[in-house]
Each structure stands twice: as structure tokens, then as C-alpha cells.
Design an enzyme around this catalytic site. Structure first.
Site, PDB file in Angstrom:
ATOM      1  N   SER A  44       0.831  -1.197   0.000  1.00 12.57           N
ATOM      2  CA  SER A  44       0.000   0.000   0.000  1.00 12.57           C
ATOM      3  C   SER A  44       0.870   1.254   0.000  1.00 12.57           C
ATOM      4  CB  SER A  44      -0.969  -0.050   1.186  1.00 12.57           C
ATOM      5  OG  SER A  44      -2.022   0.859   1.006  1.00 12.57           O
ATOM      6  N   ASP A 103      -9.416  -5.516  -5.052  1.00 12.53           N
ATOM      7  CA  ASP A 103      -8.863  -4.269  -4.538  1.00 12.53           C
ATOM      8  C   ASP A 103      -9.197  -3.114  -5.483  1.00 12.53           C
ATOM      9  OD1 ASP A 103      -7.338  -2.285  -3.341  1.00 12.53           O
ATOM     10  OD2 ASP A 103      -5.422  -3.322  -3.596  1.00 12.53           O
ATOM     11  N   HIS A 138      -7.622  -5.706  -0.629  1.00  8.62           N
ATOM     12  CA  HIS A 138      -6.410  -4.966  -0.306  1.00  8.62           C
ATOM     13  C   HIS A 138      -5.735  -5.507   0.956  1.00  8.62           C
ATOM     14  CE1 HIS A 138      -3.858  -1.438  -0.698  1.00  8.62           C
ATOM     15  NE2 HIS A 138      -3.997  -1.206   0.593  1.00  8.62           N
TER      16      HIS A 138
END
Length: 323
Positions: A171, A267, A299
Site C-alpha cells: 500500500s 482491490d 487490499h
């Protein structure tokens, strides 16, 4: 990013200066209340993997630290690759000591057979962008300071192979890994060879929506854009080259020869990841992008479901990439 973001409500409360519902509140006196990542675990020996960890100070001036991990198999006569890892959290929450990251780094270290350096960079909004990038760059310099065998940490001096260094993250941490590799391309750090970067569900964005952001993930894009705007209030917005690689004129200078890009089917950032792959392949950069898509996953799933087959597949693919 979908299920982990709950209701996706964008707060308009007058009670706080800023609020990202379910994640962070910035109170009117300036202090931040983080609602996730607060379950902390100490360093030590992990009973399930035998991995040993400890915390070290990178910079006394900024109080930036890292958590180091060595596998049970570590011996001084066999040097191990170095994985410098940057955690996720939208640049505004999470840490190296949170339960999710500590357990994940124990597993990665054992299965990849690497020395892991998990960087606890400073977070926004108290320390806005580019503080986290600069802290991570300083941590990479700290690793390199051991290359002659006389750095401040005995583990890194004794066990590390400085010819095989990888920057990795998920991320926001994957965003940091990419941007540090761009910087490394024009400002190489003596003593280390950056062999590759590992980008897991990278947090990239931009003003103009792409792919699913035009449809089913339109609301989610508006929600997740808040993290970047909170962390980087004085920057150039969503088209800042740090956040939108398409706006970066230096992509061709990425300072390593290979990228492992992991995306997750469900995601909302998946299409940003695929777009990044296209950008890199069309930039003139001479390296290779490898991709792994985890079907049916959302995610950062590997942080929360470490026993799943898809998590094992991800670990195995990173292991192959490193070796």
C-alpha cells in the site's frame, strides 16, 4: 480496498479538524487519534518461526527507528539478502510494531530467508509528506553504512549480503519503495546493490479516475484519496508525482533491474497497479515487471489472513523473485 474500509463514509463533522471515519481523527488541538494499528507487539523470538527481532534507532534527531529480523538459520558464513520493508497505512497510521506487521515480517523473514529491516517512518499529518520518504531514505543509508562490516548493528554487519538488497512494502509502503527506487536511480547509495523492488497492492492515485474508479469504485476512490490529501496538505494534490507515477518524468531512471508487482482482484487499487505496470514498460526503463494477481482477494489480505493459500502463494512468489 473495499471491505477493510467499512462504510466508506466521508466525514463532515465539525467536531474534528479532520476525520477519516474508522481510521484517524485529528482533534482541534492538533493531536491525532488513530483507530487502527494500536495492538502492539514487542520484538523478541517468535515461537512459531524461530525468527529473532529487535528494535534499533535510525536517527536520534527524528526518533526514526526500525525493527530488524533474522531467520533462525542465520550464520555468519552464509550472507543473506536484505529486504528493507515499508509498512502501509495511507501514510497516516500503522507501524512496525503493530501485530499485523510484526507477525507478517516474522513470516516473510523465515520463508524468504532474508534479513528484514522494517522501517518505522514518521506519519502524517503531524509529519507531512515528504517526511516518510526522507525517513525511509535515511534508513536505507543506515543499512548501507554496514557494508564494510563496521556499522552500528552487529546483525547487519555479520549476516547481510549487500549485493542483494530489495525495497519492499504494501500500500503506502509500496509507494515509498517505488519512489525510493526512483531516487536511487539518480542518487545511488554507495555500498549496496539495489537488485529489485517488491510492490504489494501499491497506493497510487491521480486526479483523473481510471478503470473501476469510473464505475463501481468511484465512491471508494473519493474515500481513499483522503489519506493522501491528509498526509500531503501542501503538495500538488492527487497528481503529485509521488502519488501519480504517470506525472513523474523520471520513471525511466528507476534504479533497479526488476519489479515484482502484486495486485488483488477485488482491490480498488488493482487498476492503478496494472496502470503502473504499463507506465513502467512504456517508460524506456530497461528492467522487467513481474506481476502476481491474487484472485478473490482484497487490499492487503495477507496481513489479516496469513493461513490462506493466496498468502502462501504470495510468499512463494516473493521468495522466487529474491532468489
Amino acid at each position: 480496498m473495499s471491505s477493510i474500509y467499512g462504510s466508506l463514509e466521508i466525514s463532515t463533522s465539525d467536531e474534528y479538524l479532520h476525520e477519516i471515519t474508522g481510521f484517524i481523527r485529528v482533534h482541534k488541538d492538533g493531536h491525532c487519534e488513530r483507530l487502527l494499528g494500536n495492538n502492539k507487539l514487542p520484538a523478541g523470538i517468535d515461537s512459531s518461526t524461530g525468527v529473532e527481532s529487535k528494535d534499533v534507532v535510525i536517527s536520534p534527531e527524528t526518533n526514526v527507528s526500525a525493527r530488524l529480523y533474522i531467520p533462525k538459520s542465520a550464520t555468519s558464513d552464509r550472507k543473506l539478502p536484505i529486504m528493507i520493508y515499508f509498512h502501509g497505512g495511507g501514510f497516516v497510521f500503522e507501524s512496525t510494531t503493530s501485530a499485523a506487521y510484526h507477525s507478517t515480517l516474522n513470516r516473510f523473514t523465515a520463508e524468504l530467508n532474508v534479513i528484514s529491516v522494517s522501517v518505522d517512518y514518521r506519519l502524517g499529518p503531524e509529519y507531512p509528506v515528504p517526511a516518510g520518504y526522507n525517513d525511509s531514505w535515511e534508513a536505507t543509508h543506515w543499512v548501507a553504512s554496514h557494508s564494510a562490516g563496521c556499522g552500528p548493528d552487529t546483525w547487519v554487519n555479520e549476516f547481510a549480503d549487500f549485493s542483494k538488497v530489495f525495497l519492499a512494502g504494501d500500500s503506502a509502503g509500496a509507494n515509498i519503495a517505488h519512489n525510493l527506487a526512483i531516487r536511487f536511480g539518480s542518487d545511488r547509495i554507495d555500498g549496496i546493490n539495489l537488485e529489485g523492488i517488491i510492490l504489494i497492492h501499491p497506493y497510487f492515485g491521480g486526479n483523473d479516475p481510471i478503470g473501476s474508479e469510473l464505475g463501481k469504485h468511484k465512491q471508494l476512490k473519493a474515500f481513499t484519496d483522503q489519506f493522501w490529501n491528509l498526509a500531503n496538505p501542501s503538495g500538488t494534490g492527487l497528481d503529485d508525482p509521488l502519488f501519480n507515477p504517470e506525472k513523474d518524468p523520471n520513471l525511466s531512471g528507476l534504479g533497479c533491474s526488476k519489479i515484482l508487482l502484486a495486485v488483488a482482484e477485488k482491490d480498488s487499487l488493482r487498476d492503478r497497479g496494472l496502470h503502473y505496470k504499463e507506465l513502467m514498460e512504456n517508460s524506456g526503463w530497461a528492467g522487467k515487471v513481474e506481476i502476481l494477481e491474487s484472485k478473490g482477494e482484497d487490499h492487503a489480505f495477507f496481513l489479516f489472513d496469513q493461513l490462506s493459500q493466496n498468502t502462501s502463494t504470495l510468499c512463494n512468489r516473493i521468495c522466487t523473485f529474491i532468489t
